[in-house]
Design a protein around this motif. Structure first.
Motif, PDB file in Angstrom:
ATOM      1  N   ALA B 133     -15.920   5.051 -22.481  1.00 48.86           N
ATOM      2  CA  ALA B 133     -16.257   6.419 -22.880  1.00 48.86           C
ATOM      3  C   ALA B 133     -15.496   7.423 -22.024  1.00 48.86           C
ATOM      4  CB  ALA B 133     -17.765   6.640 -22.755  1.00 48.86           C
ATOM      5  N   GLN B 134     -15.462   7.158 -20.720  1.00 51.37           N
ATOM      6  CA  GLN B 134     -14.760   8.084 -19.827  1.00 51.37           C
ATOM      7  C   GLN B 134     -13.257   8.035 -20.080  1.00 51.37           C
ATOM      8  OE1 GLN B 134     -16.300  10.257 -17.619  1.00 51.37           O
ATOM      9  NE2 GLN B 134     -14.221  11.085 -17.608  1.00 51.37           N
ATOM     10  N   MET B 135     -12.726   6.844 -20.337  1.00 56.00           N
ATOM     11  CA  MET B 135     -11.289   6.726 -20.568  1.00 56.00           C
ATOM     12  C   MET B 135     -10.875   7.482 -21.824  1.00 56.00           C
ATOM     13  SD  MET B 135      -8.818   3.529 -21.271  1.00 56.00           S
ATOM     14  CE  MET B 135      -9.378   3.447 -22.930  1.00 56.00           C
ATOM     15  N   LEU B 136     -11.708   7.416 -22.852  1.00 57.43           N
ATOM     16  CA  LEU B 136     -11.399   8.167 -24.073  1.00 57.43           C
ATOM     17  C   LEU B 136     -11.381   9.665 -23.776  1.00 57.43           C
ATOM     18  CD1 LEU B 136     -10.997   8.594 -27.064  1.00 57.43           C
ATOM     19  CD2 LEU B 136     -13.428   8.187 -27.416  1.00 57.43           C
ATOM     20  N   SER B 137     -12.344  10.107 -22.991  1.00 59.44           N
ATOM     21  CA  SER B 137     -12.394  11.515 -22.628  1.00 59.44           C
ATOM     22  C   SER B 137     -11.131  11.925 -21.863  1.00 59.44           C
ATOM     23  CB  SER B 137     -13.640  11.776 -21.773  1.00 59.44           C
ATOM     24  OG  SER B 137     -13.626  13.084 -21.260  1.00 59.44           O
ATOM     25  N   ASN B 138     -10.729  11.082 -20.906  1.00 56.80           N
ATOM     26  CA  ASN B 138      -9.531  11.393 -20.118  1.00 56.80           C
ATOM     27  C   ASN B 138      -8.293  11.438 -20.995  1.00 56.80           C
ATOM     28  OD1 ASN B 138     -11.199  11.289 -17.911  1.00 56.80           O
ATOM     29  ND2 ASN B 138     -10.543   9.256 -17.252  1.00 56.80           N
ATOM     30  N   THR B 139      -8.216  10.489 -21.926  1.00 51.65           N
ATOM     31  CA  THR B 139      -7.055  10.434 -22.815  1.00 51.65           C
ATOM     32  C   THR B 139      -6.976  11.698 -23.662  1.00 51.65           C
ATOM     33  OG1 THR B 139      -7.305   8.041 -22.952  1.00 51.65           O
ATOM     34  CG2 THR B 139      -5.919   9.071 -24.604  1.00 51.65           C
ATOM     35  N   GLY B 155     -19.679   3.998 -29.981  1.00 51.76           N
ATOM     36  CA  GLY B 155     -20.992   3.378 -29.901  1.00 51.76           C
ATOM     37  C   GLY B 155     -20.883   1.999 -29.307  1.00 51.76           C
ATOM     38  N   GLY B 156     -21.928   1.571 -28.610  1.00 50.50           N
ATOM     39  CA  GLY B 156     -21.890   0.234 -28.056  1.00 50.50           C
ATOM     40  C   GLY B 156     -23.123  -0.118 -27.270  1.00 50.50           C
ATOM     41  N   ILE B 157     -23.022  -1.290 -26.650  1.00 47.25           N
ATOM     42  CA  ILE B 157     -24.123  -1.813 -25.833  1.00 47.25           C
ATOM     43  C   ILE B 157     -23.686  -1.741 -24.381  1.00 47.25           C
ATOM     44  CG2 ILE B 157     -25.531  -3.838 -25.376  1.00 47.25           C
ATOM     45  CD1 ILE B 157     -26.022  -3.296 -28.091  1.00 47.25           C
ATOM     46  N   ASP B 158     -24.523  -1.201 -23.533  1.00 49.98           N
ATOM     47  CA  ASP B 158     -24.242  -1.187 -22.110  1.00 49.98           C
ATOM     48  C   ASP B 158     -24.393  -2.610 -21.587  1.00 49.98           C
ATOM     49  OD1 ASP B 158     -24.931   1.137 -19.525  1.00 49.98           O
ATOM     50  OD2 ASP B 158     -24.559  -0.992 -19.250  1.00 49.98           O
ATOM     51  N   SER B 159     -23.322  -3.176 -21.017  1.00 52.57           N
ATOM     52  CA  SER B 159     -23.367  -4.592 -20.646  1.00 52.57           C
ATOM     53  C   SER B 159     -24.387  -4.859 -19.544  1.00 52.57           C
ATOM     54  CB  SER B 159     -21.980  -5.060 -20.209  1.00 52.57           C
ATOM     55  OG  SER B 159     -21.410  -4.108 -19.356  1.00 52.57           O
ATOM     56  N   ALA B 160     -24.705  -3.841 -18.755  1.00 55.68           N
ATOM     57  CA  ALA B 160     -25.646  -4.062 -17.650  1.00 55.68           C
ATOM     58  C   ALA B 160     -27.080  -4.187 -18.153  1.00 55.68           C
ATOM     59  CB  ALA B 160     -25.532  -2.933 -16.635  1.00 55.68           C
ATOM     60  N   THR B 161     -27.492  -3.289 -19.031  1.00 53.41           N
ATOM     61  CA  THR B 161     -28.902  -3.248 -19.436  1.00 53.41           C
ATOM     62  C   THR B 161     -29.131  -3.773 -20.841  1.00 53.41           C
ATOM     63  OG1 THR B 161     -28.649  -1.045 -20.320  1.00 53.41           O
ATOM     64  CG2 THR B 161     -29.284  -1.221 -18.005  1.00 53.41           C
ATOM     65  N   GLY B 164     -28.501   0.185 -26.226  1.00 54.97           N
ATOM     66  CA  GLY B 164     -27.470   0.806 -27.043  1.00 54.97           C
ATOM     67  C   GLY B 164     -27.307   2.277 -26.709  1.00 54.97           C
ATOM     68  N   PHE B 165     -26.050   2.739 -26.705  1.00 60.42           N
ATOM     69  CA  PHE B 165     -25.786   4.159 -26.502  1.00 60.42           C
ATOM     70  C   PHE B 165     -24.629   4.579 -27.386  1.00 60.42           C
ATOM     71  CE2 PHE B 165     -28.630   5.458 -23.334  1.00 60.42           C
ATOM     72  CZ  PHE B 165     -28.779   4.428 -22.408  1.00 60.42           C
ATOM     73  N   VAL B 166     -24.600   5.891 -27.697  1.00 58.79           N
ATOM     74  CA  VAL B 166     -23.429   6.436 -28.382  1.00 58.79           C
ATOM     75  C   VAL B 166     -22.946   7.646 -27.608  1.00 58.79           C
ATOM     76  CG1 VAL B 166     -24.257   5.625 -30.610  1.00 58.79           C
ATOM     77  CG2 VAL B 166     -24.716   7.979 -29.923  1.00 58.79           C
ATOM     78  N   TYR B 167     -21.685   7.982 -27.845  1.00 64.39           N
ATOM     79  CA  TYR B 167     -21.090   9.158 -27.210  1.00 64.39           C
ATOM     80  C   TYR B 167     -20.426   9.984 -28.289  1.00 64.39           C
ATOM     81  CZ  TYR B 167     -21.549   6.559 -22.825  1.00 64.39           C
ATOM     82  OH  TYR B 167     -22.027   5.862 -21.746  1.00 64.39           O
ATOM     83  N   GLY B 173     -12.018  16.129 -25.445  1.00 68.34           N
ATOM     84  CA  GLY B 173     -12.591  15.177 -24.513  1.00 68.34           C
ATOM     85  C   GLY B 173     -13.947  15.506 -23.957  1.00 68.34           C
ATOM     86  N   SER B 174     -14.514  16.658 -24.310  1.00 71.32           N
ATOM     87  CA  SER B 174     -15.869  16.943 -23.844  1.00 71.32           C
ATOM     88  C   SER B 174     -16.809  15.926 -24.474  1.00 71.32           C
ATOM     89  CB  SER B 174     -16.252  18.360 -24.270  1.00 71.32           C
ATOM     90  OG  SER B 174     -17.647  18.533 -24.220  1.00 71.32           O
ATOM     91  N   HIS B 175     -17.584  15.214 -23.671  1.00 71.30           N
ATOM     92  CA  HIS B 175     -18.400  14.151 -24.250  1.00 71.30           C
ATOM     93  C   HIS B 175     -19.758  14.086 -23.616  1.00 71.30           C
ATOM     94  CE1 HIS B 175     -17.003  12.157 -20.633  1.00 71.30           C
ATOM     95  NE2 HIS B 175     -17.708  11.087 -20.878  1.00 71.30           N
ATOM     96  N   GLU B 176     -20.654  13.429 -24.335  1.00 68.20           N
ATOM     97  CA  GLU B 176     -22.062  13.404 -23.935  1.00 68.20           C
ATOM     98  C   GLU B 176     -22.640  12.074 -24.395  1.00 68.20           C
ATOM     99  OE1 GLU B 176     -25.899  16.382 -24.635  1.00 68.20           O
ATOM    100  OE2 GLU B 176     -24.249  16.361 -26.071  1.00 68.20           O
ATOM    101  N   GLN B 177     -23.489  11.499 -23.564  1.00 72.39           N
ATOM    102  CA  GLN B 177     -24.153  10.262 -23.958  1.00 72.39           C
ATOM    103  C   GLN B 177     -25.415  10.610 -24.731  1.00 72.39           C
ATOM    104  OE1 GLN B 177     -26.601   7.668 -21.309  1.00 72.39           O
ATOM    105  NE2 GLN B 177     -24.863   6.283 -21.461  1.00 72.39           N
ATOM    106  N   LEU B 178     -25.525  10.021 -25.918  1.00 75.39           N
ATOM    107  CA  LEU B 178     -26.644  10.374 -26.803  1.00 75.39           C
ATOM    108  C   LEU B 178     -27.178   9.114 -27.471  1.00 75.39           C
ATOM    109  CD1 LEU B 178     -24.705  13.239 -28.573  1.00 75.39           C
ATOM    110  CD2 LEU B 178     -26.689  13.618 -27.094  1.00 75.39           C
TER     111      LEU B 178
END
Lengths: 264, 262
Positions: B133-139, B155-161, B164-167, B173-178
């Motif tokens: 998500a951050q890399m897309l924003s930077n790009t 959209g995807g699954i956080d591998s740690a927990t 599911g989250f979407v951005y 590149g302004s982005h938000e986790q929703l």
């Protein structure tokens, strides 16, 4: 201590027409631990001996995946090898970006060979002290290439680089027809058997799952590296049948006992 | 790296007197203004951008994420093709959809795949969802002064927990986790449907924390299909077919549903 008076500079030829600095760079390749490459009509295989500086250190990585269809085994100055691997990975990605396809292996090798050559024609640079065995598959089938610090590149059926590699090369020469016709498992077996030859002259050392790595790529098979437990299966295939008078020189006693039961 | 992956050749003159590239090629005079003698003399300005339409939606639940987009590719009132995917899978657990301009979307997706391959070589593993998500924003921000005309949802699954989250992103590149986001030509039609059905925003008598009904994957899938059906009815640039990508711990599954073709 100079071996002769024409070897101070990479830009100086000797009267015999040789550039000694490049030849000395090739010596660095011979210092690395052994790597073996072999290819048949369907697959290409790399096998190498992992060396660690001390028992406390981890083993050096000698096989690098460059793309899904090609990888490289290195011998020599590993730091130089990392730089070349990064260059080749970038070349693969550039080709995929521009042409939406996998870079032909020969072209990739030409690029890296030219890159190495550039460092042999400047007074301000030194040659890369690493030899590469590039194994890959493209539209023409599987390939094995060797590159040198001089920028030379060769396509081969089989090759070995590094310390005590002559024994491995002799083995491969003797078994060349088998190599050319080999199926996947047979090719892996031949490459490991060749690699094991480099241990023959060394006391108290043998090829185990902890000190060797194998990589395989094939026409329908992406490049993949096998280490540790995954290599154990391959090593089983080259365990020699036990001598009639006792256990074999290599291999765990339990394995050869099992074999003895089968044959008796 | 140089050649196609260098950005330096893309910077337009910063202080040109030409109008901003995102403005329409020719100015639209106010209806009450007297016809000006200059109106006919000013030529239409070439624009590097084109709006190829389409709607993208992404929503996430406790252990899944859905990324969906239609497949229509339009140029004003024409449809060059009904089969143009807006979605690309970045990793085992991350999927991206982009509305807006088709050419910029293709370029962006290729760039991202290349960056992901480089990450995989260096780190010997795939990028995580927040990292992607951050890399897309930077790009996107690296093209701040000549934006990539793609309106993204990731959209995807956080591998740690495993959650599911979407951005959601804007063009720079302004982005938000929703938990739910939509973009594209049908955004204004789909957004209220999602607000009401997924986020429960209008349930004023219910405390905030309990408003959003917790939807199962099947319920969320049905909701996305309904949302696209609504968008297809009213937005001329949305329709033809719906690609729905479901991301769960088991992996990524892709399904296709037909939409109205008119």
């Amino acid at each position: 201590m100079l071996r002769n008076q024409y070897d101070t500079d990479i830009t100086t030829f000797s009267p015999q027409g040789r550039i000694h600095q490049i030849e000395y760079a090739s010596e660095a390749v011979k210092q690395g631990s052994a790597v073996v490459g072999a290819r048949s009509g369907t697959h290409a295989v790399l096998a190498c001996v992992k060396r660690s500086v001390s028992d406390l250190a981890s083993h050096q990585r000698k096989i690098f995946e460059l793309d899904t269809h090609v990888g490289v085994a290195v011998s020599g100055i590993i730091a130089d090898a990392r730089v070349l691997s990064k260059f080749m990975r970038n070349e693969c990605l550039q080709h995929r970006f521009a042409y939406e396809s996998a870079v032909p292996v020969g072209r990739l090798v030409r690029h890296v060979a030219d890159y190495c050559q550039r460092c042999t024609q400047r007074a301000s640079k030194r040659p890369f002290g690493v030899g590469l065995l590039v194994a890959g598959v493209d539209e023409l089938g599987p390939h094995l290439f060797e590159t040198c610090p001089s920028g030379d590149e060769y396509e081969l059926w089989a090759m070995a680089l590094g310390a005590r590699s002559q024994s491995a090369k002799t083995y491969l020469e003797r078994h060349l027809e088998e190599v050319k016709q080999a199926k996947r498992d047979e090719l892996i077996r031949l490459a490991l058997a060749a690699l094991r030859e480099t241990f023959a002259a060394v006391r108290d050392a043998e090829l185990t799952e902890h000190n060797c790595m194998v990589a395989v790529v094939g026409i329908e098979e992406p490049f993949r590296v096998y280490e540790d437990a995954q290599v154990a299966g391959f090593l089983e295939a080259i365990r020699p049948a036990p001598e009639p008078e006792g256990g074999s020189a290599t291999g765990a006693p339990s394995a050869s006992e099992e074999r003895m039961e089968d044959t008796s | 790296m140089d050649r196609p992956l260098s950005h330096s050749s893309f910077l337009p003159p910063l202080f040109s007197s030409a109008p901003h590239p995102l403005s329409p090629p020719h100015s639209v005079p106010h209806p009450s203004a007297a016809p000006s003698v200059n109106a006919a003399e000013r030529p239409a300005r070439w624009s590097p951008y084109q709006d190829n339409g389409g709607t993208v939606v992404a929503l996430a639940g406790r252990d899944y994420a859905i990324v969906a987009a239609d497949t229509r590719f339009s140029v004003s009132f024409s449809i060059p093709t009904r089969e143009f995917t807006k979605i690309t899978q970045l990793t085992d657990r991350v999927v991206l959809a982009s509305a807006g301009m088709g050419a910029d979307r293709q370029y962006l997706h290729k760039m991202l795949h290349t960056r992901l391959a480089m990450y995989r070589h260096q780190h010997q593993r795939d990028m995580s969802l927040p990292a992607a998500a951050q890399m897309l924003s930077n790009t996107l921000y690296s093209r701040r002064f000549f934006p990539i005309y793609a309106f993204n949802v990731l959209g995807g699954i956080d591998s740690a927990t495993g959650e599911g989250f979407v951005y959601g992103y804007d063009a720079i590149g302004s982005h938000e986790q929703l938990k739910v986001v939509c973009s594209g030509s049908g955004q204004a039609i789909v957004q209220p449907v999602l607000d009401q059905q997924f986020s429960g925003r209008q349930r004023y008598s219910v405390p905030d924390a309990e408003r959003a009904p917790s939807l199962t994957l099947e319920q969320a899938t049905a909701l996305v299909r309904d949302a696209f059906a609504s968008a297809t009815e009213r937005d001329i640039h949305t329709g033809d077919a719906l690609e729905m990508w479901q991301i769960t711990a088991a992996g990524v599954r892709q399904t296709r549903y037909e939409l109205r073709k008119d």
